[in-house]
Motif scaffolding. Structure first.
Motif, PDB file in Angstrom:
ATOM      1  N   THR A   1      48.747  59.199  30.546  1.00 40.66           N
ATOM      2  CA  THR A   1      49.807  58.933  31.524  1.00 40.66           C
ATOM      3  C   THR A   1      49.460  59.309  32.960  1.00 40.66           C
ATOM      4  O   THR A   1      50.106  58.836  33.897  1.00 40.66           O
ATOM      5  CB  THR A   1      51.086  59.701  31.145  1.00 40.66           C
ATOM      6  OG1 THR A   1      50.813  61.115  31.240  1.00 40.66           O
ATOM      7  CG2 THR A   1      51.548  59.349  29.734  1.00 40.66           C
ATOM      8  N   GLY A   2      48.493  60.215  33.144  1.00 42.33           N
ATOM      9  CA  GLY A   2      48.213  60.748  34.464  1.00 42.33           C
ATOM     10  C   GLY A   2      49.184  61.833  34.888  1.00 42.33           C
ATOM     11  O   GLY A   2      49.104  62.332  36.017  1.00 42.33           O
ATOM     12  N   GLU A   3      50.089  62.240  33.984  1.00 47.89           N
ATOM     13  CA  GLU A   3      51.099  63.261  34.295  1.00 47.89           C
ATOM     14  C   GLU A   3      50.757  64.551  33.555  1.00 47.89           C
ATOM     15  O   GLU A   3      50.550  64.539  32.341  1.00 47.89           O
ATOM     16  CB  GLU A   3      52.498  62.777  33.887  1.00 47.89           C
ATOM     17  CG  GLU A   3      52.935  61.493  34.570  1.00 47.89           C
ATOM     18  CD  GLU A   3      53.156  61.661  36.063  1.00 47.89           C
ATOM     19  OE1 GLU A   3      53.420  62.809  36.500  1.00 47.89           O
ATOM     20  OE2 GLU A   3      53.044  60.666  36.800  1.00 47.89           O
TER      21      GLU A   3
ATOM     22  N   THR B   1      49.071  54.583  31.537  1.00 52.05           N
ATOM     23  CA  THR B   1      48.339  54.056  32.681  1.00 52.05           C
ATOM     24  C   THR B   1      47.874  52.638  32.363  1.00 52.05           C
ATOM     25  O   THR B   1      47.697  52.259  31.196  1.00 52.05           O
ATOM     26  CB  THR B   1      47.126  54.923  33.011  1.00 52.05           C
ATOM     27  OG1 THR B   1      46.183  54.831  31.936  1.00 52.05           O
ATOM     28  CG2 THR B   1      47.512  56.368  33.241  1.00 52.05           C
ATOM     29  N   GLU B   2      47.671  51.875  33.398  1.00 52.20           N
ATOM     30  CA  GLU B   2      47.173  50.498  33.201  1.00 52.20           C
ATOM     31  C   GLU B   2      45.844  50.508  32.447  1.00 52.20           C
ATOM     32  O   GLU B   2      45.605  49.686  31.571  1.00 52.20           O
ATOM     33  CB  GLU B   2      47.008  49.802  34.550  1.00 52.20           C
ATOM     34  CG  GLU B   2      48.307  49.491  35.272  1.00 52.20           C
ATOM     35  CD  GLU B   2      49.054  48.304  34.671  1.00 52.20           C
ATOM     36  OE1 GLU B   2      48.473  47.615  33.804  1.00 52.20           O
ATOM     37  OE2 GLU B   2      50.211  48.082  35.072  1.00 52.20           O
TER      38      GLU B   2
ATOM     39  N   SER C   1      51.700  48.504  29.226  1.00 45.46           N
ATOM     40  CA  SER C   1      51.803  49.612  30.182  1.00 45.46           C
ATOM     41  C   SER C   1      53.246  50.049  30.378  1.00 45.46           C
ATOM     42  O   SER C   1      53.502  51.048  31.070  1.00 45.46           O
ATOM     43  CB  SER C   1      51.192  49.211  31.525  1.00 45.46           C
ATOM     44  OG  SER C   1      51.882  48.095  32.063  1.00 45.46           O
TER      45      SER C   1
END
Length: 498
Positions: free
Chosen positions: A167-169, A219-220, A230
């Motif tokens: 997710t990048g989170e 994420t993409e 996504s």
């Protein structure tokens, strides 16, 4: 039809399940990864191996899926607890993860107790300083790899790292955070007091979330690599034992569970964080929001049976080994086994103690020894049950999962030794089903964990205690509880020869 994915990040493999909105598992895939044990007591894994395994299992499931990928609306997790993943300023992994079963940190545990105080640590974290927890691992890196520690911006646990990559989170979920020795259980927040006492910057600790918190979407790049959409939402997930409890229906008061795998766990639901067990059992946040569970651990449960089979019955299957014990009466004709093959956790927290066969004579056969192993494992778990009962908990019904739930004879033995009704599940999937259930609740497909249990958890056969066996086992258990004290000094003396 809507679907969710549950990812169970275990110690030896990742298992990924696809569940429909009716609570049915319709597909699953698994991928093993390597454990690195380069020195005695060391146990590490490469976080990239987890990512590769997760991607592989999702790709496999999506490859067989015939519906619209946009209908896979949610993902959540179950994760092996306590493992340390250190990240730098850019979010890159600084070193291999140090796992829960790594025992290099005895000196760091002593340091924590000296600087925080044993009773103060218990008051804040509800848990003693043990090698398996995360804070001692951070202190080990700080002492032995100062250059690596100096680059560390955050630490996370295994499933929280996987979620970060997807997710990048960056967050840490509370049921896992409770196993770090840095969480103030009653305040439900990171403990500045503990961090400052041991010289750890609290900024290393990521923001906290609940199991059902929606952290974002894929994420993409991750969606493209796996074939998912996504738009798929991602939820916090839970520690493996919390997810095992959810998947077994342990989501309300009065519920308890026993899990016999490599290790053994006896776990009980708690509504509040204010009971005092004096550190004899673990006290963690549940995946159920604003709930908790207490848990005792037998380090060598199924491991003891596997060791016995591979050492003394290599040509027999587990089914054949257990079948050989059917005609052996309760108590194995006066033969007792203690499953302390790698030390013991509950109630002794002793890394030096080792196992014993007590009472051997010429009348004992191979089957007597096998039955004694089964009984010894179950007696060890009763140690935890007695702690719960002595605190006032009335435990009469226990869900049984894991390898110990696959054999009717062993299930009956649990009923007799625990003097409780033992319930087998119709479709046991372990923590992975709990991860799916978290996604069901987080996404709103179901309104609560209670509703998720109604959809996903079905009780199978019930094993009731047999009165005459209960009486025999009560007497034998009284003998069993004396073995630890009688053999402790002997094992300490023998340690020099190992």
């Amino acid at each position: 039809m809507k679907y969710v994915i549950g990812i169970d990040l275990g110690t030896s493999a990742v298992k990924t399940c696809l569940m429909n909105e009716q609570g049915q598992i319709i597909d699953e895939a698994s991928c093993a990864y390597k454990l690195y044990q380069e020195k005695p007591g060391f146990s590490e894994q490469k976080p990239q191996d987890w990512i590769d395994g997760v991607m592989s299992t999702i790709q496999e499931i999506v490859g067989r899926y015939t519906g619209e990928v946009a209908d896979i609306i949610g993902i959540s997790y179950s994760g092996q607890m306590h493992g340390l993943v250190l990240l730098d300023e850019a979010g890159e992994v600084l070193r291999p993860a140090i796992l829960w079963n790594d025992t290099r940190t005895t000196a760091q545990c002593e340091e924590i107790v000296a600087k925080v105080g044993k009773e103060r640590l218990l008051a804040i974290t509800k848990n003693p300083a043990l090698e398996g927890f995360t804070l001692p691992k951070i202190l080990w890196v700080k002492e032995h790899e100062p250059e690596t520690y100096a680059k560390a911006k955050h630490f996370v646990l295994p499933k929280d790292y996987v979620r970060y990559v997807m997710t990048g989170e960056l967050h840490m979920e509370r049921s896992d955070a409770a196993g770090t020795l840095l969480l103030d259980i009653e305040r439900n927040d990171w403990s500045t007091e503990v961090a400052e006492a041991v010289g750890i910057d609290r900024a290393l600790c990521p923001p906290l979330i609940d199991a059902t918190t929606e952290v974002g979407t894929l994420t993409e790049a991750f969606a493209r690599a796996t074939g998912l959409s996504s738009t798929t939402k991602v939820y916090g997930g839970g520690a493996d034992n919390a997810c095992g409890a959810v998947g077994s229906g342990i989501v309300t008061g009065g519920k308890s569970m026993v899990s016999i795998g490599t290790s053994g766990v006896l776990l009980s639901f708690e509504q509040t964080p204010d009971k005092n067990f004096g550190g004899k059992v673990h006290y963690f946040h549940h995946a159920v929001t604003d709930a908790y569970y207490t848990m005792g651990v037998t380090l060598s449960a199924g491991h003891s049976l596997k060791w016995f089979k591979e050492t003394f019955a290599k040509e027999s299957s587990f089914d054949e080994l257990l079948a050989s014990t059917e005609d052996i009466a309760a108590g194995s004709n006066g033969l007792l086994f203690t499953p302390y093959l790698v030390g013991e956790r509950t109630p002794y927290a002793d890394s030096v103690i080792r196992g014993s066969f007590i009472g051997i004579d010429t009348a004992h056969t191979h089957a007597h020894f096998a039955k004694a192993v089964l009984e010894g494992i179950t007696f060890s778990l009763r140690d935890t049950l007695e702690i719960f009962r002595s605190s006032g908990k009335d435990i009469r019904d226990i869900i049984s999962i894991g390898g110990g739930a696959k054999n009717p004879q062993w299930l009956q033995m649990q009923a007799d030794i625990f003097n409780a009704n033992i319930y087998q599940l119709q479709n046991e999937q372990g923590p992975s089903i709990g991860a799916c259930m978290i996604a069901l609740v987080g996404s709103g497909i179901v309104a609560s964990f209670e509703e998720a249990v109604e959809k996903c958890v079905a009780i199978g056969e019930v094993f009731e205690p047999i009165a005459e066996n209960v009486e025999v086992y009560n007497e034998i258990y009284n003998v069993y509880t004396q073995i630890y004290a009688q053999t402790k000094s002997l094992n300490e003396a023998l340690q020099a020869f190992r």
